[in-house]
Design an enzyme around this catalytic site. Structure first.
Site, PDB file in Angstrom:
ATOM      1  N   GLU A 118       0.082  -0.965   5.844  1.00 24.94           N
ATOM      2  CA  GLU A 118       1.098  -0.377   6.720  1.00 24.94           C
ATOM      3  C   GLU A 118       0.967   1.133   6.793  1.00 24.94           C
ATOM      4  O   GLU A 118       1.222   1.743   7.837  1.00 24.94           O
ATOM      5  CB  GLU A 118       2.497  -0.768   6.225  1.00 24.94           C
ATOM      6  N   ASP A 141       0.842  -1.196   0.000  1.00 29.09           N
ATOM      7  CA  ASP A 141       0.000   0.000   0.000  1.00 29.09           C
ATOM      8  C   ASP A 141       0.877   1.246   0.000  1.00 29.09           C
ATOM      9  O   ASP A 141       2.035   1.223   0.427  1.00 29.09           O
ATOM     10  CB  ASP A 141      -0.954   0.009   1.190  1.00 29.09           C
TER      11      ASP A 141
END
Length: 377
Positions: A135, A76
């Site tokens: 994250e 991400d």
């Protein structure tokens, strides 16, 4: 014969799959295809619901038995923002740099590790990748749930490298061997609304909040220690939201953020602030969220392996550091010794994020050496 992988090509394909946190789908397809081609068995699962999910997670492993060396990272990325020179999700090579959101943090690193794994197919033991899609977000349904899945399915790494961008001025100048903990707190002081001309008929919550913040402001938590800088408390927001000049408000709020070293625990800090709030105002309430505890991986075999590989490829002796923000290493440190090392962090989260092509190739060489040494019997 195991396929070879060009880290620049793979990084470009990962960048071209937009994956603003929380990430799912196409970007994981790209990684799964690359890992499958070099002999990894890939497991994927979706966790969580809105607003913090859904989040996709991936665990891939090759080989069997011990030792078990793991690489951890995230696919991400943060939102790109406005003002890029080129489309942030169309990778572009200009000069000696690869541009695109995630080039540094941390699709370039993941691509380098996969390319290194392709060159190291004859390793003993088990090589694995622990990859999440959240994250950069709340980190609720990502690495935490991956760790739970690994425990249930009998996957226990002996050593773990997190590929976060830790280098500062040159590739290889810094390794992270620990991180400070993080806790955020929301304080609310309730009062009674009333007319400013009749204060005896109201209860102004602002003076009590000011007293609370004044006491917090003079706290010196510590002066740091051998591996950590001093812990710090920061007031990050004060809110009353009172548009009227002649009204005593009914509520006053503040928000704190504390970054703390391994001399403290998150819960102890919360209770210390809660006691101050209660002493200054019986009407005060406190809500806290501990994002992670401080951790330290004492210098030893893992940091020696990574440092040695860096020296062989770059000639640098890396600094062992605990500076910076939090990362998923705070969760992984509960599994096994963990250190962090990756590309230069100069452009992470910025407009025109870019990684040096030469650095991605050099990182691939470093990771190849790390894999071979970590899995040496």
């Amino acid at each position: 014969m195991t396929a070879s992988i060009d880290p620049i090509d793979l990084a470009s394909r990962l960048i071209a799959a937009p994956s603003i946190t929380p990430a799912t789908g196409a970007v994981f397809d790209v990684l799964e295809d690359a890992l499958g081609a070099i002999g990894f068995t890939v497991h994927r699962f979706i966790a969580g619901e809105a607003p913090d999910g859904p989040v996709e997670n991936l665990f891939a492993a090759r080989g069997s038995g011990g030792p078990h060396f793991a690489y951890a990272g995230h696919l991400d990325v943060v939102p790109p923002g406005v003002g890029w020179t080129s489309d942030p999700f169309i990778p572009e090579i200009r000069g000696e740099l690869l541009y695109g959101r995630g080039a540094v943090d941390m699709k370039g690193s993941i691509a380098a590790f996969v390319a290194a794994a392709a060159r190291s197919a004859d390793h003993p033991g088990t090589l694995s990748l622990i990859i999440t899609g959240d994250e950069e977000g709340p980190a609720v349904h990502g690495t935490v749930e991956l760790i739970d899945w690994m425990r249930v399915n009998g996957h226990q790494p002996d050593l773990c490298l997190v590929g976060e961008p830790t280098s500062v001025h040159r590739l290889g100048d810094m390794i992270k061997i620990g991180r400070r903990g993080s806790v955020n707190m929301w304080i609310e002081v309730a009062g009674t609304q009333g007319h400013v001309a009749y204060p005896h008929m109201a209860d102004n919550p602002i003076p009590a909040l000011v007293r609370i913040l004044s006491r917090i402001d003079v706290i010196e938590l510590d002066q740091g220690n051998d591996w950590f800088q001093a812990s710090n408390i920061e007031v990050t927001d004060i809110e009353v939201g009172n548009p009227a000049t002649n009204v005593i408000p009914a509520l006053a709020k503040a928000r704190l953020s504390i970054r703390f070293n391994d001399l403290h625990s998150g819960e102890a800090l919360v209770e210390r602030i809660r006691a101050i709030c209660t002493e200054e105002s019986p009407n005060a309430s406190l809500v806290a969220r501990i994002s992670g505890e401080a951790f330290l991986t004492e210098p030893g075999r893992l940091s020696d392996i990574v440092s040695g590989a860096i020296r062989r490829v770059t000639g640098l002796v890396p600094e062992l550091s605990t500076t910076g923000g939090t990362s998923d290493a705070r969760f992984l440190s509960k599994l096994c010794p963990v250190v962090e090392f990756g590309l230069s962090n100069a452009t992470m989260h910025k407009l025109d994020e870019a990684a040096a092509i030469a650095d991605i190739h050099a990182l691939t060489e470093i990771f190849e050496l790390v894999i071979r040494e970590a899995l040496a019997s």
